[in-house]
Scaffold this active site. Sequence first.
Site, PDB file in Angstrom:
ATOM      1  N   LYS A 128      17.885  19.241 -12.362  1.00  0.00           N
ATOM      2  CA  LYS A 128      16.859  18.203 -12.252  1.00  0.00           C
ATOM      3  C   LYS A 128      17.114  17.110 -13.283  1.00  0.00           C
ATOM      4  O   LYS A 128      17.362  17.383 -14.456  1.00  0.00           O
ATOM      5  CB  LYS A 128      15.481  18.817 -12.473  1.00  0.00           C
TER       6      LYS A 128
ATOM      7  N   HIS B  69       0.833  -1.216   0.000  1.00  0.00           N
ATOM      8  CA  HIS B  69       0.000   0.000   0.000  1.00  0.00           C
ATOM      9  C   HIS B  69       0.868   1.266   0.000  1.00  0.00           C
ATOM     10  O   HIS B  69       0.433   2.318   0.478  1.00  0.00           O
ATOM     11  CB  HIS B  69      -0.945   0.032   1.203  1.00  0.00           C
TER      12      HIS B  69
ATOM     13  N   SER C 142      14.703  19.194 -16.934  1.00  0.00           N
ATOM     14  CA  SER C 142      13.790  20.330 -16.917  1.00  0.00           C
ATOM     15  C   SER C 142      14.353  21.472 -17.739  1.00  0.00           C
ATOM     16  O   SER C 142      15.562  21.698 -17.775  1.00  0.00           O
ATOM     17  CB  SER C 142      13.551  20.801 -15.477  1.00  0.00           C
TER      18      SER C 142
ATOM     19  N   GLU D 210       9.873   6.100 -17.684  1.00  0.00           N
ATOM     20  CA  GLU D 210       8.713   6.835 -18.200  1.00  0.00           C
ATOM     21  C   GLU D 210       8.398   6.435 -19.636  1.00  0.00           C
ATOM     22  O   GLU D 210       7.234   6.226 -20.004  1.00  0.00           O
ATOM     23  CB  GLU D 210       8.976   8.340 -18.112  1.00  0.00           C
TER      24      GLU D 210
END
Length: 463
Positions: A321, A185, A315, A328
């Site tokens: 970043k 969870h 970014s 992805e």
Amino acid sequence: MSETSSPRVERDSMGEVRVPEKALWGAQTQRAIDNFGISDLRFPRAFIRALGLIKGAAAQVNKDLGLLDGPISDAIQQAAKEVEEGKQDDQFPLDIFQTGSGTSTNMNANEVISRWASKKLGKPVHANDHVNMSQSSNDVIPAAIHISASLEVKERLLPSLEHLKQVIVRKAAEVDRVVKNGRTHLMDAMPIRMSQELSGWASQIAHAAHRVEDARPRLAALALGGTAVGTGINAPPEFGRRIAEAIARRTSLPFVSSPNYFENLSSQDAAVELSGQLKTTAVSLMKIANDLRWMNSGPHGGLAEIALPELQPGSSIMPGKVNPVIPEAVAMVCAQVIGNDAAITIAGQSGNFQLNVMLPVIAYNLLQSIGVLANAARQLADKAIKGFTVNEAHIAEIMSRNPILVTALNPLIGYEMGAKIAKRAIAENRPVKEVAAEMTKLSREELDRLLDPRKLTDGGIQK
């Protein structure tokens, strides 16, 4: 080839058609170009390869059966070989959104091969009478779907899945020393070795490959010989067996003539089955990709258990970043494959009486799914899993404060006392060992033994 050059006039049963002078295709292909300007989607290379295989094998079998003149057969086989090898790919311009039988693309192949063969032979080779002899679009296109998918699975997908599995297995051995929080969870759970976590991934990929393998025997049955409606009209009774054997020899795959042409013309159940297994493979890859994203999250505000290889700036506005771009991309591939499966499922239902009439869209989506899954599996292996590093100190610190470790004491102190210890450890942000030492009669030595995270990870894999 320039389609703006002076056109030549071709004729078919409907009359005259203007075709670009340098095009190898003829009137029926040109009509389809004019009729179906719907998308920029074209049949994949693997499908054109399968068409070349079929046309070459058919010419050989028709020659062996005494139906086709030797020089004409040889010229067709030479032209078909060029189609098979990709040398005429620019001669296959048709949209996949066309006649549902794929007749336009079958005739595209017939016309390209007949024109090339005619030029080399110095006399006419007819697209229908010679190149399409003993065939129909209705058995050629379903067979091309089976052949192209079988070849792509064998040559691309299964090797890629095996490569991914082996990379995961090697990485698991490399990180076996690392004990981390398990999570259920998305919440802290009992400890697990990172190698055990990765073993789950490896098992998923192994099962994915087995599922794909299980679908292959149904793809081996070819519709060739069924011709128009499955009765084999205009084809000798032995044509289907002989051409399946010829294609099997040329591909080293166990193709056979379908035991029931009516099924193979009217349905695409084998393609739907394979697509379902590709969807399951996509689900497995997406699970692994998302685990990697979570493990890599941070580097300060997330889990930060691992650092994926830094591949590119993340970014356009935030300096420094770096994003998990490979997981992805893989997740997007998986979404595409799941969507393709939905399209294939709907298309598979469109077998009206003796013919499925969504064959081109089945071919396109099935082959795209195989191709992108194969590529994604290798990228995930080589650009994400193989090179990630582990933040062992951070993991150890988090592990030491995991209050769920108290679960190991349940047999001695009971669930209720364990809950009290866990809640106090959370409230005071203290290691569970310290709190347990204060709230139970267990000695430090006993607690060290009972709450040793690595010992708590024994088990879970059946030998």
